[in-house]
Write an enzyme that holds these catalytic residues in place. Structure first.
Site, PDB file in Angstrom:
ATOM      1  CD  GLU A  96      -2.868  -1.360   2.230  1.00 25.48           C
ATOM      2  OE1 GLU A  96      -2.757  -0.610   3.225  1.00 25.48           O
ATOM      3  OE2 GLU A  96      -3.711  -2.258   2.140  1.00 25.48           O
ATOM      4  CB  CYS A 130       2.963   7.355   3.172  1.00 25.41           C
ATOM      5  SG  CYS A 130       3.455   6.201   4.462  1.00 25.41           S
ATOM      6  CB  CYS A 137       6.342  -5.130   8.939  1.00 27.54           C
ATOM      7  SG  CYS A 137       7.652  -4.284   9.877  1.00 27.54           S
ATOM      8  CB  CYS A 141       5.134  -2.543  16.410  1.00 26.55           C
ATOM      9  SG  CYS A 141       6.837  -2.064  16.036  1.00 26.55           S
ATOM     10  CB  CYS A 144       1.917  -1.717  13.820  1.00 20.08           C
ATOM     11  SG  CYS A 144       2.048  -1.343  12.066  1.00 20.08           S
ATOM     12  CB  CYS A 360       0.358   6.092  11.564  1.00 17.29           C
ATOM     13  SG  CYS A 360       0.998   7.642  10.976  1.00 17.29           S
TER      14      CYS A 360
HETATM   15  N1  SAH Z   1       8.719   0.481  10.473  1.00 11.84           N
HETATM   16  C1  SAH Z   1       8.983   1.901  10.470  1.00 11.84           C
HETATM   17  C2  SAH Z   1       8.210   2.607   9.383  1.00 11.84           C
HETATM   18  C3  SAH Z   1       6.698   2.620   9.574  1.00 11.84           C
HETATM   19  S1  SAH Z   1       6.270   4.189  10.125  1.00 11.84           S
HETATM   20  C4  SAH Z   1       8.719   2.456  11.858  1.00 11.84           C
HETATM   21  O1  SAH Z   1       8.225   1.727  12.704  1.00 11.84           O
HETATM   22  O2  SAH Z   1       9.048   3.607  12.122  1.00 11.84           O
HETATM   23  C5  SAH Z   1       4.759   3.912  10.828  1.00 11.84           C
HETATM   24  C6  SAH Z   1       4.544   4.798  12.042  1.00 11.84           C
HETATM   25  O3  SAH Z   1       3.214   4.555  12.490  1.00 11.84           O
HETATM   26  C7  SAH Z   1       5.482   4.461  13.199  1.00 11.84           C
HETATM   27  O4  SAH Z   1       5.928   5.640  13.819  1.00 11.84           O
HETATM   28  C8  SAH Z   1       4.579   3.683  14.142  1.00 11.84           C
HETATM   29  O5  SAH Z   1       4.986   3.845  15.481  1.00 11.84           O
HETATM   30  C9  SAH Z   1       3.233   4.283  13.862  1.00 11.84           C
HETATM   31  N2  SAH Z   1       2.123   3.377  14.140  1.00 11.84           N
HETATM   32  C10 SAH Z   1       2.119   2.039  14.059  1.00 11.84           C
HETATM   33  N3  SAH Z   1       0.911   1.557  14.383  1.00 11.84           N
HETATM   34  C11 SAH Z   1       0.136   2.607  14.680  1.00 11.84           C
HETATM   35  C12 SAH Z   1      -1.230   2.753  15.077  1.00 11.84           C
HETATM   36  N4  SAH Z   1      -2.036   1.703  15.244  1.00 11.84           N
HETATM   37  N5  SAH Z   1      -1.711   3.996  15.280  1.00 11.84           N
HETATM   38  C13 SAH Z   1      -0.911   5.079  15.088  1.00 11.84           C
HETATM   39  N6  SAH Z   1       0.367   4.991  14.703  1.00 11.84           N
HETATM   40  C14 SAH Z   1       0.888   3.782  14.508  1.00 11.84           C
END
Ligand code: SAH
Length: 372
Positions: A96, A130, A137, A141, A144, A360
């Site tokens: 995406e 983006c 991935c 986390c 996410c 995000c």
């Molecule tokens: N893997 C990298 C790039 C992805 S950036 C990283 O982790 O930085 C995606 C961003 O969205 C990250 O800052 C992550 O902390 C945030 N994120 C992940 N899940 C989320 C959610 N459910 N709600 C809001 N932000 C989220």
């Protein structure tokens, strides 16, 4: 068996295209012509490379050469103007990519501003794309959605740049005349696909015309690669997904913290060679009752004290299978105030495209992985 991708131009550097031209018995200036057609004009087929003689285009086509721009399989349009693209590659995998237009007021415009009828054909004055770096991935986390997929494979440099080309073409937009920012914040962990990611940065800067200062990469905290990035001659700005102010909490939310803990991560952030007027970004996803207390904010301000940076606060975007909740708005404001009072610049990131699952942490292919 020959690799299909060997017949694809997208992803090759100027040097590689020049070598390719020479190996094809062509003068070396054909390399420049290919580079400009693929990245500057963003052609979608070899036939469209009008600087090449017709006969040569034909010959290239005969031998199966293609540009390799990925296909837009689906488009989801949000009420705020954000568009989530499902983009497919030649092996059937897809990722995406998100398009976020912004008007003067920071919202996607509605085209109703007063002004010259011809000039205002476009309702935004800058946009952010983006991009994804991996299919799925591997960094687990807990908050996410992309993590739920696991990782399928890395994207090639051509596939990373290709997402940008596909979206720019679909939007009829061309940098540098049109202001376009790139954030490597889509699906995947860019620093676990470092070489392809950094090659894509070079091609976007030199070929597509997007300045390095308009690009930001976000990492979950792959510490050795933070040092590598600092040493790159051409590099995006750096954002670090912090999400917790202490190891106990961070290891629970982001298991990667057990490999590179906060001491190592923050040391890398302190050592990062910032350019003139550049600032580091720390992302902090606020989860209700988990990491959003004033005490957490104070702990965070202590942790990053003295680093030239800012904190981007993101209220959790919810999703199916995610065990955390979005905090109330006043909690988010209070967290921001506590940071600001402690001398840390903090901004609340407005969610974009939440209604279409484009925000995000919400990127998760709507189409399931094909059985392999
Ligand atoms: N893997 C990298 C790039 C992805 S950036 C990283 O982790 O930085 C995606 C961003 O969205 C990250 O800052 C992550 O902390 C945030 N994120 C992940 N899940 C989320 C959610 N459910 N709600 C809001 N932000 C989220």
């Amino acid at each position: 068996m020959s690799d299909k991708r060997q017949n694809v131009l997208l992803g090759l550097t100027f040097r590689e295209l020049t070598d390719f031209a020479e190996e094809s018995g062509q003068p070396s200036y054909r390399g420049r012509q290919l580079f400009e057609a693929v990245y500057g004009q963003r052609v979608e087929s070899v036939e469209q490379i009008s600087t090449l003689p017709q006969e040569l285009r034909h010959r290239f086509k005969q031998r199966g050469l293609s540009v390799g721009v990925p296909t837009i399989q689906k488009k989801f349009v949000s009420s705020d103007g954000t568009i989530r693209y499902l983009i497919g590659f030649s092996d059937g995998q897809s990722v995406e990519t998100v398009w976020m237009p912004e008007g003067d007021d920071g919202e996607a415009g509605d085209g109703s501003e007063a002004g010259n009828e011809v000039e205002k054909a476009r309702a935004w004055d800058r946009a952010t794309i983006c991009v994804s770096s991996q299919v799925g991935c591997a960094v687990d986390c807990q908050f996410c959605l992309t993590a739920l997929l696991g990782v399928k494979r890395n994207l090639t440099a051509g596939e990373i740049v290709g997402q940008v080309c596909a979206v720019l073409n679909d939007q009829h937009v061309s940098p540098p005349q049109d202001r376009v920012n790139i954030v490597f914040m889509g699906m995947g962990e860019p620093f676990l696909n470092y070489d392809n990611f950094i090659k894509a940065v070079g091609l976007l800067a030199e070929g597509v015309g997007i300045a390095e200062s308009r690009m930001t990469v976000s990492t979950a905290g792959i510490v050795p690669r933070i040092y590598d990035l600092g040493a790159e001659p051409v590099r995006p700005k750096l954002a670090i997904s912090l999400n917790a102010p202490n190891d106990e909490l961070r290891s629970r939310l982001m298991p990667i913290n057990r490999k590179w803990n906060l001491e190592k991560l923050v040391a890398a952030a302190r050592d990062f060679p910032l350019r003139n007027r550049e600032r580091l970004t720390f992302e902090y996803v606020l989860m209700d009752g988990v990491n959003d207390s004033p005490q957490n904010a104070r702990e965070l301000s202590e942790l990053i004290r003295g680093i030239r940076g800012k904190v981007n606060l993101i209220a959790l975007n919810p999703g199916p299978g995610i065990a955390f909740q979005t905090p109330a708005e006043n909690r988010v404001f209070e967290f921001q105030k506590t940071l600001t009072a402690a001398g840390v610049p903090a901004f609340i990131r407005r969610p974009r495209g939440r209604d279409i699952y484009a925000a995000c942490g919400q990127l998760k292919r709507t189409v399931e992985f094909p059985a392999s």
